[in-house]
Design a protein around this motif. Sequence first.
Motif, short mmCIF file in Angstrom:
data_model
loop_
_atom_site.label_atom_id
_atom_site.label_comp_id
_atom_site.label_asym_id
_atom_site.label_seq_id
_atom_site.Cartn_x
_atom_site.Cartn_y
_atom_site.Cartn_z
N SER A 1 0.94 -1.10 0.22
CA SER A 1 0.09 0.02 0.01
C SER A 1 0.89 1.33 0.00
O SER A 1 2.06 1.17 0.24
CB SER A 1 -0.86 0.17 1.28
OG SER A 1 -0.11 0.30 2.42
N THR A 2 0.14 2.37 -0.35
CA THR A 2 1.13 3.52 -0.30
C THR A 2 1.70 3.95 1.14
O THR A 2 2.68 4.20 1.15
CB THR A 2 -0.05 4.97 -0.41
OG1 THR A 2 -0.75 4.58 -1.66
CG2 THR A 2 0.87 6.09 -0.70
N ASN B 1 4.71 1.84 1.47
CA ASN B 1 5.91 2.42 0.79
C ASN B 1 6.31 3.68 1.23
O ASN B 1 7.33 4.27 1.17
CB ASN B 1 5.25 2.65 -0.79
CG ASN B 1 5.45 1.26 -1.27
OD1 ASN B 1 6.50 0.87 -1.63
ND2 ASN B 1 4.26 0.83 -1.96
N ASP C 1 5.18 12.23 -2.40
CA ASP C 1 3.92 11.29 -2.49
C ASP C 1 2.97 11.81 -3.76
O ASP C 1 2.54 12.94 -3.57
CB ASP C 1 3.16 11.80 -1.17
CG ASP C 1 1.77 10.47 -1.31
OD1 ASP C 1 1.45 10.31 -2.26
OD2 ASP C 1 1.35 10.37 0.05
N CYS D 1 0.32 10.35 -5.12
CA CYS D 1 -1.07 9.82 -5.11
C CYS D 1 -2.09 10.65 -5.96
O CYS D 1 -2.68 10.29 -6.56
CB CYS D 1 -1.67 9.64 -3.55
SG CYS D 1 -0.88 8.40 -3.00
N GLY E 1 3.29 6.33 -4.69
CA GLY E 1 2.26 6.68 -5.21
C GLY E 1 1.18 5.78 -5.20
O GLY E 1 1.46 4.45 -5.12
N CYS E 2 -0.14 5.97 -5.34
CA CYS E 2 -1.17 4.91 -5.26
C CYS E 2 -1.44 4.68 -6.80
O CYS E 2 -1.04 5.56 -7.71
CB CYS E 2 -2.27 5.12 -4.29
SG CYS E 2 -3.57 6.30 -5.10
N THR E 3 -2.31 3.92 -7.14
CA THR E 3 -2.49 3.28 -8.50
C THR E 3 -4.06 3.26 -8.76
O THR E 3 -4.59 3.17 -9.92
CB THR E 3 -1.77 2.21 -8.81
OG1 THR E 3 -2.54 1.03 -8.29
CG2 THR E 3 -0.42 2.04 -8.76
N ALA F 1 0.30 0.04 -4.60
CA ALA F 1 1.22 1.36 -4.85
C ALA F 1 2.64 1.16 -5.28
O ALA F 1 2.69 0.08 -5.97
CB ALA F 1 1.33 2.12 -3.32
N TYR F 2 3.45 1.97 -5.64
CA TYR F 2 4.57 1.94 -6.15
C TYR F 2 5.63 2.78 -5.33
O TYR F 2 5.26 3.74 -4.53
CB TYR F 2 4.54 2.18 -7.53
CG TYR F 2 4.02 3.42 -7.86
CD1 TYR F 2 4.83 4.78 -7.93
CD2 TYR F 2 2.82 3.89 -8.26
CE1 TYR F 2 4.66 6.09 -8.29
CE2 TYR F 2 2.30 5.22 -8.28
CZ TYR F 2 3.32 6.49 -8.39
OH TYR F 2 2.77 7.36 -8.79
#
Lengths: 408, 408
Positions: free
Chosen positions: A107-108, A111, A209, A211, A231-233, A245-246
Amino acid sequence: MSERSELRSELRSELGVRAAELDASDELAKLRAQFVLDDVVYLDGNSLGALPASVPGRVDDVVRRQWGEMRIRSWEESGWWTAPERIGDRIAPLVGAAPGQIVVGDSTSVNVFKALVGAVRLAALTSDGRDEIIVDATTFPTDGYIAASAARLTGCELRPLDPAEVPSALGPRTAAVLLNHVDYRTGRLHDLPALTSAIHDAGALAVWDLCHSAGALPVDLDAHGVDLAVGCTYKYLNGGPGSPAYLYVRADLQPRFDSPLPGWNSHADPFGMSPAYEPAPGALRGRVGTPDILSMLALEAALEVWEGVSIDSVRTKSLALTDFFLECVEAYVPRGRVVSLTPSHHAERGSQVALRCADAGEVMKRLIERGVVGDFRHPDVLRFGFTPLYVGFGDAERAARVLGETVT
Amino acid sequence: MSERSELRSELRSELGVRAAELDASDELAKLRAQFVLDDVVYLDGNSLGALPASVPGRVDDVVRRQWGEMRIRSWEESGWWTAPERIGDRIAPLVGAAPGQIVVGDSTSVNVFKALVGAVRLAALTSDGRDEIIVDATTFPTDGYIAASAARLTGCELRPLDPAEVPSALGPRTAAVLLNHVDYRTGRLHDLPALTSAIHDAGALAVWDLCHSAGALPVDLDAHGVDLAVGCTYKYLNGGPGSPAYLYVRADLQPRFDSPLPGWNSHADPFGMSPAYEPAPGALRGRVGTPDILSMLALEAALEVWEGVSIDSVRTKSLALTDFFLECVEAYVPRGRVVSLTPSHHAERGSQVALRCADAGEVMKRLIERGVVGDFRHPDVLRFGFTPLYVGFGDAERAARVLGETVT
């Protein structure tokens, strides 16, 4: 007909015509067909992106054939094992990163933890006495909570500050700074190049971040020398509910990136099953445990929408959409009934419009009942996200018009 | 026909008849129809469980209707938000836990991190000077890597030990002990009640990794007073590739459980968006970020298979299966060609059989070509997992027979 309602009717017709013209000349308009959408005006893609049409079939194939028929073989033969870095490379051009610097997974929040602890450790390698983490005080709360945990575990002090105060607060004690590129509430876009540069001048590391910016506007991580980013996807990248997330770690920092979550997927030889940990080279070092394949491969299918789409054209449309929406709001909503929290300057605006409205919770309920879906952020904010891939100018006009009717 | 091959043929016929009889009287045999299986003998369910037939339709509904049509509303109306604790409660009876103590989410590695750091912090609340984490030296490597990180971040020393050495090594410095219930390589089942009790006698906390036991045998977490536990869901729980793991925190410890990953999903009021962190009560405190809904709801569908199935009957069949397989291996495989690493005593056996075999990598390739799917663990181990829900005695006989033919 009263003079007032006549005027309103004229305005409505004029804005409606403008919307139609803008939609007709919109080169991205054709992308809407690649999403599953109905008659609703969906302005909540900054919370959960709409379903790309390519996803259901892909997920079904992953479940029935890759898992159901190939079973364990799919880890190799269906490319499951390498999905985190492969999909990372698919996200890379959208955030201005060369390949090999992004892995998808977790998850963000998780990360943010990897990135911040990693940043503090990187800072300690180059100079002593860096025992302070600065965090955006207006950030999405999870970043602040995780930053507090990272600070506690690394013996740092946490300083929550308004992003505007950051440059003057930086100093020889600053190890890392965690900032949101776009504020989740107001939609304010922060100056990533200038802030990153100020952070570097102070000898600290910049963690961003993304996101609320990735997929909505150019980020240019490499060009601006960002150190780490997450960031989230599931927002502008449309990966689906809770899609992974990444983590971005700049190439030259990777050999020294020291993850606080060194799971077996980040080992140089994961199937060697050695009790001694040896980190993998490159972005893989940011992996942790077994990746959630269904969510991850749904994201991979979702990213196909971006084939041939330039993030600059997305940005151009995004600004045109939010400009037009604000213009329509001004025209349709009685003066003073709502107040925009979103900066009017393009350089400071993300891809959402936040309107302060005393009874925002109730108003958003009524908007949703009438087919205009945004969201409500406590205590008094109406949030409208504009995803240029599938939101049009007609949507923006309709949303503002319904808002005007709802609050009158 | 030579005397030798005549004997073999008789044996084969006798074991074949026995297998058929055992299958005929197996009360769990009917469950096989609830899985998507073909003619392959699938003995790799301890790595990736087979696909439950209920999953594809459910996932398709989650993607097309819940995400595609309901979009953001599904967080509330489709029960997405509460899935981690709801599915945790579905796993609870399988591991002997009362409701409200398990949350699903994140990978096993991430949960090991939460559990171990949490355990060290809990230990520090009751006595000073506990600065040592003991970890199973023979453990699945990720547990050791993560334990090292937890030790480093909490200022503890890490002591990797053979589980047999743990009782005598416990002392006033021990904060927490992380053990695997079943060894991933040999299939050895460790004595959870006795070890937990010894750990408690020393004033330390017991953290158990249930990856290779949950769904295969009774765990009885509550009955044995286990403090914290983690496990994956893609092995004997058949949740799918990389389906989310889970965290158990015993009810009375929850108010003092202090997570190192306090993401916004673990906040007492997550949508209050407060910059101040206040942990949620109960198991929810173990949540972190936004849960991966596709993988999570696939798992929820997969768990329906357990309706009305007692874990004791699963254990009875599991032991009968591994006994019978070992008997068939002895009959079919030339003496000395393979050596079982799996304990012969039931009390020490999980639900897998590990055979040491000099050319294990090559042998496993040939087995898979002939429709017997186990896996190879470096450097010389053939691993065969027996999932009682869908593996039968005929499968066990066939696997041993093909192994015998393969290595002769």
